[in-house]
Design a protein around this motif. Structure first.
Motif, PDB file in Angstrom:
ATOM      1  N   ARG A  95       1.115  -0.670   0.226  1.00 49.69           N
ATOM      2  CA  ARG A  95       0.188  -0.072  -0.014  1.00 49.69           C
ATOM      3  C   ARG A  95       0.624   1.230   0.181  1.00 49.69           C
ATOM      4  NH1 ARG A  95      -5.247   0.650   1.001  1.00 49.69           N
ATOM      5  NH2 ARG A  95      -6.010  -0.968   1.620  1.00 49.69           N
TER       6      ARG A  95
ATOM      7  N   ASP B  43       0.733   3.604  -2.956  1.00 45.09           N
ATOM      8  CA  ASP B  43       0.648   5.567  -2.668  1.00 45.09           C
ATOM      9  C   ASP B  43       1.657   6.555  -3.041  1.00 45.09           C
ATOM     10  OD1 ASP B  43      -1.285   4.967  -1.536  1.00 45.09           O
ATOM     11  OD2 ASP B  43      -0.422   5.087   0.447  1.00 45.09           O
TER      12      ASP B  43
ATOM     13  N   ILE C  11      -5.790   4.530  -7.541  1.00 43.47           N
ATOM     14  CA  ILE C  11      -5.134   3.539  -6.603  1.00 43.47           C
ATOM     15  C   ILE C  11      -6.275   2.467  -6.546  1.00 43.47           C
ATOM     16  CG2 ILE C  11      -4.446   2.623  -4.505  1.00 43.47           C
ATOM     17  CD1 ILE C  11      -2.276   5.044  -4.159  1.00 43.47           C
TER      18      ILE C  11
ATOM     19  N   ALA D 202      -7.037  -1.383  -4.623  1.00 40.04           N
ATOM     20  CA  ALA D 202      -6.311  -2.046  -3.350  1.00 40.04           C
ATOM     21  C   ALA D 202      -7.480  -2.925  -2.847  1.00 40.04           C
ATOM     22  CB  ALA D 202      -5.812  -0.733  -2.168  1.00 40.04           C
TER      23      ALA D 202
ATOM     24  N   THR E  80      -7.907  -5.864   0.232  1.00 38.94           N
ATOM     25  CA  THR E  80      -7.129  -6.327   1.624  1.00 38.94           C
ATOM     26  C   THR E  80      -7.257  -7.590   1.461  1.00 38.94           C
ATOM     27  OG1 THR E  80      -8.941  -5.777   3.216  1.00 38.94           O
ATOM     28  CG2 THR E  80      -6.918  -3.735   2.263  1.00 38.94           C
TER      29      THR E  80
ATOM     30  N   ASP F 222      -5.021  -5.510   6.929  1.00 34.33           N
ATOM     31  CA  ASP F 222      -4.889  -4.436   5.961  1.00 34.33           C
ATOM     32  C   ASP F 222      -4.055  -4.806   4.601  1.00 34.33           C
ATOM     33  OD1 ASP F 222      -7.114  -4.021   7.328  1.00 34.33           O
ATOM     34  OD2 ASP F 222      -5.776  -3.043   9.234  1.00 34.33           O
ATOM     35  N   ARG F 223      -2.986  -6.206   5.441  1.00 31.22           N
ATOM     36  CA  ARG F 223      -2.258  -6.306   3.289  1.00 31.22           C
ATOM     37  C   ARG F 223      -2.709  -5.975   2.780  1.00 31.22           C
ATOM     38  NH1 ARG F 223       2.966  -8.773   6.061  1.00 31.22           N
ATOM     39  NH2 ARG F 223       3.523  -7.311   8.362  1.00 31.22           N
ATOM     40  N   LEU F 224      -2.391  -5.346   1.664  1.00 27.83           N
ATOM     41  CA  LEU F 224      -2.892  -5.555  -0.076  1.00 27.83           C
ATOM     42  C   LEU F 224      -2.596  -7.216  -0.848  1.00 27.83           C
ATOM     43  CD1 LEU F 224      -1.659  -2.459  -1.662  1.00 27.83           C
ATOM     44  CD2 LEU F 224      -3.935  -3.247  -0.668  1.00 27.83           C
TER      45      LEU F 224
ATOM     46  N   GLY G 236      -3.660  -4.937  -5.669  1.00 25.76           N
ATOM     47  CA  GLY G 236      -3.764  -3.521  -5.660  1.00 25.76           C
ATOM     48  C   GLY G 236      -3.132  -2.935  -6.976  1.00 25.76           C
TER      49      GLY G 236
ATOM     50  N   TYR H 156       1.399  -6.707  -4.315  1.00 25.37           N
ATOM     51  CA  TYR H 156       0.727  -7.141  -3.910  1.00 25.37           C
ATOM     52  C   TYR H 156       2.015  -7.469  -2.079  1.00 25.37           C
ATOM     53  CZ  TYR H 156       1.398 -12.374  -3.921  1.00 25.37           C
ATOM     54  OH  TYR H 156       2.186 -13.108  -3.479  1.00 25.37           O
TER      55      TYR H 156
END
Length: 140
Positions: free
Chosen positions: A16, A20, A30, A32, A34, A48-50, A53, A66
């Motif tokens: 993320r 950004d 963007i 994304a 999660t 909350d990690r991708l 994205g 990712y």
């Protein structure tokens, strides 16, 4: 029929932040998703990690990323790839370089080269090596 390629970057928790940053350099939008969004949380600290994205710019820029989950082997490696950004306008490439260079390690300063009006290479704070240049006709 046409085919396009898109660089897909793999991280361990920085996807993320990297997207950004690249959006701040190249512009665009963007998207994304999660692990929580997908309902695939295996470790609460990774929710909350991708899982996927991307940044897509009106100027043609497109990169995907990712976060590799902790249960999957991952090694950032040494120079596993370069991301090449090539344009035909020296002002545009110079402006992108200035933004991307913040917090980066310059490998080759952006300057005229034997093969291009401008060429430079840097490694950003996420460990991704970028090559920026201004396209020149090849006379081989």
């Amino acid at each position: 029929m046409s085919v396009t390629t898109t660089t897909h970057l793999n991280f361990r928790g920085d996807a993320r932040a990297a997207l950004d940053h690249y959006r701040s350099v190249f512009g665009g939008r963007i998207a994304a998703v999660t692990y929580k969004d997908m309902g695939d949380v295996r470790h609460e600290n990774e929710a909350d990690r991708l899982v996927w994205g991307e940044v897509v710019g009106d100027n043609g820029f497109h990169v995907m990323a990712y976060d590799v989950p902790s249960g999957t082997p991952w090694d950032q490696g040494t120079n596993p790839f370069f991301v090449s950004v090539r344009g035909d306008d020296t002002d545009e490439i110079s402006a992108l370089w200035q933004k991307l260079a913040e917090g980066s390690t310059v490998v080759q300063p952006l300057a005229p080269s034997q093969w291009a009006p401008l060429y430079g290479m840097l490694t950003d704070r996420f460990g991704v090596t970028w090559v920026l240049d201004v396209a020149a006709p090849y006379n081989g």
